[in-house]
Write a protein that holds these residues in place. Structure first.
Motif, PDB file in Angstrom:
ATOM      1  N   PRO A  12       0.752  -1.221  -0.013  1.00 24.49           N
ATOM      2  CA  PRO A  12       0.102   0.088   0.010  1.00 24.49           C
ATOM      3  C   PRO A  12       0.839   1.197  -0.078  1.00 24.49           C
ATOM      4  O   PRO A  12       2.105   1.261   0.348  1.00 24.49           O
ATOM      5  N   ALA A  13       0.349   2.123  -0.499  1.00 29.33           N
ATOM      6  CA  ALA A  13       0.888   3.447  -0.553  1.00 29.33           C
ATOM      7  C   ALA A  13       1.624   4.149   0.851  1.00 29.33           C
ATOM      8  O   ALA A  13       0.629   3.701   1.934  1.00 29.33           O
ATOM      9  N   ALA A  14       2.057   4.852   1.121  1.00 26.72           N
ATOM     10  CA  ALA A  14       2.756   5.323   2.339  1.00 26.72           C
ATOM     11  C   ALA A  14       1.689   6.280   2.914  1.00 26.72           C
ATOM     12  O   ALA A  14       1.541   6.359   4.146  1.00 26.72           O
ATOM     13  N   VAL A  17      -1.631   4.798   5.189  1.00 29.21           N
ATOM     14  CA  VAL A  17      -1.657   3.964   6.417  1.00 29.21           C
ATOM     15  C   VAL A  17      -2.368   4.637   7.439  1.00 29.21           C
ATOM     16  O   VAL A  17      -2.598   5.704   7.575  1.00 29.21           O
ATOM     17  N   GLU A  18      -3.107   3.682   7.895  1.00 27.07           N
ATOM     18  CA  GLU A  18      -4.117   4.296   9.015  1.00 27.07           C
ATOM     19  C   GLU A  18      -3.755   3.292  10.269  1.00 27.07           C
ATOM     20  O   GLU A  18      -3.571   2.209  10.564  1.00 27.07           O
TER      21      GLU A  18
END
Length: 68
Positions: A12-14, A17-18
């Motif tokens: 996933p893209a930086a 992020v959650e």
């Protein structure tokens, strides 16, 4: 058939992020901080214990028995 210009990635893209915290991970430190702040701001309301606590007597007798 043209070659792909960008390699495909399964990561996933930086920026996506959650991080989720449980409610108590925020509430408990906040409550502890507030309690310590109240103790610092109002030290005049603290009262010393006048009676000898039972735990102190137990520790004293244990030391007497151990170090005779």
């Amino acid at each position: 058939m043209p070659a792909p210009t960008h390699p495909t990635s399964h990561r996933p893209a930086a920026d996506g992020v959650e991080i989720r915290l449980p409610w108590w991970a925020v509430a408990l430190p906040a409550v502890a901080f507030a309690a310590l702040l109240l103790m610092i701001l109002s030290p005049g309301q603290a009262q010393a214990a006048t009676a000898d606590p039972a735990l102190g007597q137990l520790i004293e007798r244990t030391f007497q028995l151990l170090f005779r």
